[in-house]
Write a protein that holds these residues in place. Sequence first.
Motif, PDB file in Angstrom:
ATOM      1  N   HIS A 193       0.823  -1.204   0.000  1.00 19.07           N
ATOM      2  CA  HIS A 193       0.000   0.000   0.000  1.00 19.07           C
ATOM      3  C   HIS A 193       0.865   1.266   0.000  1.00 19.07           C
ATOM      4  O   HIS A 193       0.458   2.289  -0.550  1.00 19.07           O
ATOM      5  N   GLY A 194       2.044   1.186   0.589  1.00 17.21           N
ATOM      6  CA  GLY A 194       2.925   2.348   0.585  1.00 17.21           C
ATOM      7  C   GLY A 194       3.330   2.752  -0.817  1.00 17.21           C
ATOM      8  O   GLY A 194       3.574   3.939  -1.092  1.00 17.21           O
ATOM      9  N   GLU A 195       3.385   1.787  -1.746  1.00 15.80           N
ATOM     10  CA  GLU A 195       3.764   2.111  -3.117  1.00 15.80           C
ATOM     11  C   GLU A 195       2.665   2.881  -3.836  1.00 15.80           C
ATOM     12  O   GLU A 195       2.937   3.567  -4.831  1.00 15.80           O
ATOM     13  N   LEU A 196       1.412   2.776  -3.376  1.00 15.42           N
ATOM     14  CA  LEU A 196       0.357   3.622  -3.925  1.00 15.42           C
ATOM     15  C   LEU A 196       0.570   5.083  -3.510  1.00 15.42           C
ATOM     16  O   LEU A 196       0.234   6.006  -4.256  1.00 15.42           O
ATOM     17  N   VAL A 197       1.122   5.286  -2.307  1.00 10.50           N
ATOM     18  CA  VAL A 197       1.487   6.641  -1.877  1.00 10.50           C
ATOM     19  C   VAL A 197       2.585   7.195  -2.779  1.00 10.50           C
ATOM     20  O   VAL A 197       2.517   8.333  -3.252  1.00 10.50           O
ATOM     21  N   THR A 198       3.593   6.367  -3.036  1.00  4.43           N
ATOM     22  CA  THR A 198       4.733   6.821  -3.834  1.00  4.43           C
ATOM     23  C   THR A 198       4.333   7.150  -5.259  1.00  4.43           C
ATOM     24  O   THR A 198       4.789   8.158  -5.824  1.00  4.43           O
ATOM     25  N   ILE A 199       3.484   6.317  -5.860  1.00  4.14           N
ATOM     26  CA  ILE A 199       3.154   6.564  -7.271  1.00  4.14           C
ATOM     27  C   ILE A 199       2.382   7.865  -7.428  1.00  4.14           C
ATOM     28  O   ILE A 199       2.505   8.556  -8.443  1.00  4.14           O
TER      29      ILE A 199
ATOM     30  N   GLN B  14      12.424   3.276  -8.483  1.00  3.68           N
ATOM     31  CA  GLN B  14      13.804   3.767  -8.454  1.00  3.68           C
ATOM     32  C   GLN B  14      14.393   3.796  -9.863  1.00  3.68           C
ATOM     33  O   GLN B  14      15.137   4.720 -10.218  1.00  3.68           O
ATOM     34  N   ILE B  15      14.069   2.796 -10.677  1.00  5.51           N
ATOM     35  CA  ILE B  15      14.569   2.774 -12.054  1.00  5.51           C
ATOM     36  C   ILE B  15      13.993   3.950 -12.847  1.00  5.51           C
ATOM     37  O   ILE B  15      14.704   4.622 -13.599  1.00  5.51           O
ATOM     38  N   ILE B  16      12.701   4.213 -12.671  1.00  6.06           N
ATOM     39  CA  ILE B  16      12.033   5.266 -13.438  1.00  6.06           C
ATOM     40  C   ILE B  16      12.387   6.656 -12.915  1.00  6.06           C
ATOM     41  O   ILE B  16      12.722   7.561 -13.679  1.00  6.06           O
ATOM     42  N   PHE B  17      12.337   6.823 -11.587  1.00  2.00           N
ATOM     43  CA  PHE B  17      12.494   8.146 -10.981  1.00  2.00           C
ATOM     44  C   PHE B  17      13.925   8.436 -10.565  1.00  2.00           C
ATOM     45  O   PHE B  17      14.365   9.583 -10.562  1.00  2.00           O
ATOM     46  N   GLY B  18      14.672   7.402 -10.190  1.00  2.00           N
ATOM     47  CA  GLY B  18      16.032   7.598  -9.707  1.00  2.00           C
ATOM     48  C   GLY B  18      16.071   7.693  -8.188  1.00  2.00           C
ATOM     49  O   GLY B  18      15.035   7.775  -7.518  1.00  2.00           O
ATOM     50  N   GLY B  19      17.266   7.697  -7.639  1.00  2.00           N
ATOM     51  CA  GLY B  19      17.413   7.713  -6.186  1.00  2.00           C
ATOM     52  C   GLY B  19      17.476   9.093  -5.571  1.00  2.00           C
ATOM     53  O   GLY B  19      17.711   9.230  -4.379  1.00  2.00           O
ATOM     54  N   ARG B  20      17.233  10.129  -6.374  1.00  2.00           N
ATOM     55  CA  ARG B  20      17.362  11.493  -5.875  1.00  2.00           C
ATOM     56  C   ARG B  20      16.097  11.936  -5.138  1.00  2.00           C
ATOM     57  O   ARG B  20      15.069  11.273  -5.174  1.00  2.00           O
ATOM     58  N   SER B  21      16.192  13.071  -4.496  1.00  2.00           N
ATOM     59  CA  SER B  21      15.051  13.708  -3.841  1.00  2.00           C
ATOM     60  C   SER B  21      14.692  14.958  -4.630  1.00  2.00           C
ATOM     61  O   SER B  21      15.554  15.786  -4.910  1.00  2.00           O
TER      62      SER B  21
ATOM     63  N   ALA C  92      -2.636   8.148  -3.211  1.00  2.00           N
ATOM     64  CA  ALA C  92      -1.923   9.012  -4.159  1.00  2.00           C
ATOM     65  C   ALA C  92      -1.987  10.468  -3.726  1.00  2.00           C
ATOM     66  O   ALA C  92      -0.986  11.186  -3.775  1.00  2.00           O
ATOM     67  N   LEU C  93      -3.166  10.931  -3.282  1.00  2.00           N
ATOM     68  CA  LEU C  93      -3.283  12.307  -2.808  1.00  2.00           C
ATOM     69  C   LEU C  93      -2.430  12.523  -1.568  1.00  2.00           C
ATOM     70  O   LEU C  93      -1.779  13.572  -1.421  1.00  2.00           O
ATOM     71  N   GLY C  94      -2.426  11.542  -0.660  1.00  2.00           N
ATOM     72  CA  GLY C  94      -1.557  11.652   0.509  1.00  2.00           C
ATOM     73  C   GLY C  94      -0.099  11.764   0.117  1.00  2.00           C
ATOM     74  O   GLY C  94       0.667  12.519   0.724  1.00  2.00           O
TER      75      GLY C  94
ATOM     76  N   GLY D 247       4.740  14.984  -0.397  1.00  2.00           N
ATOM     77  CA  GLY D 247       5.837  15.486  -1.213  1.00  2.00           C
ATOM     78  C   GLY D 247       6.005  16.986  -1.149  1.00  2.00           C
ATOM     79  O   GLY D 247       7.085  17.519  -1.426  1.00  2.00           O
ATOM     80  N   LEU D 248       4.939  17.712  -0.774  1.00  2.00           N
ATOM     81  CA  LEU D 248       5.047  19.166  -0.609  1.00  2.00           C
ATOM     82  C   LEU D 248       6.009  19.539   0.505  1.00  2.00           C
ATOM     83  O   LEU D 248       6.752  20.516   0.407  1.00  2.00           O
ATOM     84  N   SER D 249       5.990  18.769   1.588  1.00  2.00           N
ATOM     85  CA  SER D 249       6.817  19.112   2.745  1.00  2.00           C
ATOM     86  C   SER D 249       8.119  18.322   2.802  1.00  2.00           C
ATOM     87  O   SER D 249       9.152  18.854   3.214  1.00  2.00           O
ATOM     88  N   ASP D 250       8.091  17.047   2.397  1.00  2.00           N
ATOM     89  CA  ASP D 250       9.263  16.185   2.532  1.00  2.00           C
ATOM     90  C   ASP D 250       9.971  15.912   1.211  1.00  2.00           C
ATOM     91  O   ASP D 250      10.952  15.169   1.189  1.00  2.00           O
ATOM     92  N   GLU D 251       9.489  16.492   0.114  1.00  2.00           N
ATOM     93  CA  GLU D 251      10.004  16.246  -1.218  1.00  2.00           C
ATOM     94  C   GLU D 251       9.698  14.819  -1.673  1.00  2.00           C
ATOM     95  O   GLU D 251       9.309  13.958  -0.873  1.00  2.00           O
ATOM     96  N   VAL D 252       9.852  14.576  -2.968  1.00  2.00           N
ATOM     97  CA  VAL D 252       9.455  13.303  -3.576  1.00  2.00           C
ATOM     98  C   VAL D 252      10.664  12.387  -3.640  1.00  2.00           C
ATOM     99  O   VAL D 252      11.708  12.765  -4.159  1.00  2.00           O
ATOM    100  N   GLN D 253      10.505  11.172  -3.115  1.00  2.00           N
ATOM    101  CA  GLN D 253      11.559  10.171  -3.163  1.00  2.00           C
ATOM    102  C   GLN D 253      10.960   8.832  -3.563  1.00  2.00           C
ATOM    103  O   GLN D 253       9.774   8.576  -3.351  1.00  2.00           O
ATOM    104  N   TRP D 254      11.786   7.960  -4.089  1.00  2.00           N
ATOM    105  CA  TRP D 254      11.308   6.694  -4.648  1.00  2.00           C
ATOM    106  C   TRP D 254      10.792   5.738  -3.584  1.00  2.00           C
ATOM    107  O   TRP D 254      10.001   4.833  -3.872  1.00  2.00           O
ATOM    108  N   ASP D 255      11.205   5.911  -2.319  1.00  2.00           N
ATOM    109  CA  ASP D 255      10.786   4.991  -1.262  1.00  2.00           C
ATOM    110  C   ASP D 255       9.997   5.692  -0.160  1.00  2.00           C
ATOM    111  O   ASP D 255       9.914   5.198   0.957  1.00  2.00           O
ATOM    112  N   MET D 256       9.406   6.847  -0.462  1.00  2.00           N
ATOM    113  CA  MET D 256       8.736   7.626   0.568  1.00  2.00           C
ATOM    114  C   MET D 256       7.525   6.887   1.139  1.00  2.00           C
ATOM    115  O   MET D 256       7.251   6.968   2.338  1.00  2.00           O
ATOM    116  N   GLY D 257       6.796   6.155   0.310  1.00  2.00           N
ATOM    117  CA  GLY D 257       5.645   5.409   0.803  1.00  2.00           C
ATOM    118  C   GLY D 257       6.048   4.262   1.699  1.00  2.00           C
ATOM    119  O   GLY D 257       5.375   3.973   2.697  1.00  2.00           O
TER     120      GLY D 257
END
Length: 423
Positions: free
Chosen positions: A170-176, A244-251, A334-336, A341-351
């Motif tokens: 379910h965390g990957e739904l947050v990330t996507i 990680q492959i699509i987005f990369g390991g950056r923030s 997804a909305l979450g 991502g507004l406050s913590d930035e977008v990362q590949w493993d955030m969810g």
Amino acid sequence: MLLRLLLLAVLGGVALTLAPGVAQAQPEESTASEQVSGTLQTNLSGPIEGVEVVVTDDGGDEVDTVETDENGRWVVPLPGPGQYTVTIDEEGLPEGVVLTGENTRTVTVDAGRNQGVIIALSDGSTGAGGGTVRWVQLFVEGLRFGLLIAMAAVGLSLIFGTTGLTNFAHGELVTIGAIAAWFINVQGGVPLIPAALIAMVIGAGVGALNELAIWRPLRRRGTGLIAALVISIGLSMLLRYLYQIIFGGRSEAYADYRGQRAVDYGLFRMTDADLASIVIALAVLVLVAVMLQRTKIGKAMRAVADNRDLAASSGINVNRVILVVWMMGGALAALGGVLLGLSDEVQWDMGFRLLLLMFAGVTLGGLGTAYGALVGSIVVGVFVQMSTLVVPNDIKYVGGLLLLIVILIVRPQGILGSRVRVG
């Protein structure tokens, strides 16, 4: 394979619609697998530009020296995983801004990881010493964080209630949601609000694909809940490393709402983006509660969650209800992710990093109840933030799990859970 192709098509297609000139407006990022990064800002001064940041390895050799940009951000690519020391040049700080601790931080960077580094600064705006303003500030931050956890946890709880599945993916739904919104906003040139709405549609689609391609066929074959749990763990790992492959390991940060200054509300300070996050989360959760109480599909969801066999014998199309639950859970997650991502930035493993707190909120509130997930998540969010009054910020998430243990010892069914479950 079908899920992989869909994700590559959706996210890759968004990337190909890059508006001319948009990419050039963003700061160039390194493609290195390992990085350390951070943001220097305070409530009064906002983002702090031009401060020198030095990174050295465990042998004391300098890796690189950079300066913070106009958004207060800095990123240093690393030669590989290991232990690194980050040093901030105190003399480069604006007048009135001081470090609240040491000007160095030592961090351990794992393979493929962009390790965020927090350097605590003070501008005298929050009342040093943990007084009234301090705890009010942390309470408000915890409320915002708890509402974001609740956004994702409500769907997780409903999925468990209707199917019995403990979904570790379910965390990957947050990330996507966060990644899709970033591609649409930054590389597609679409404002963040419509990008967030499109990301919710993508999240709902991925949730539906999960149900139709994976979980419904497994239920028809009589797959046990333990086997399904193991499958969800494997699916989580597959999706996470695909991201990680699509987005990369950056923030990465969204193009909108960068470098905002906090507004003084008396006892606490908050940026407009954080305030908007609270308002949006509250509005959406109220709409979900009204839907569950007043609409036909909402009542059907509660009936299936209470007793699936009895609901089916009453004429409810259980499979359709479960599909709607997956779609709603994916959209909310997804909305979450977008708001996080507004406050913590977008990362590949955030969810994935949010997953244990989601489980803590769901279990604390009562398994299978949407309202329990809401209450439990808010309690966890507030407790985690306010625990920094007595524990270091780096281990604040541990407090939420300790709270879960204590509550379950006192009340095993959770805050709003039933002591005996029928069916």
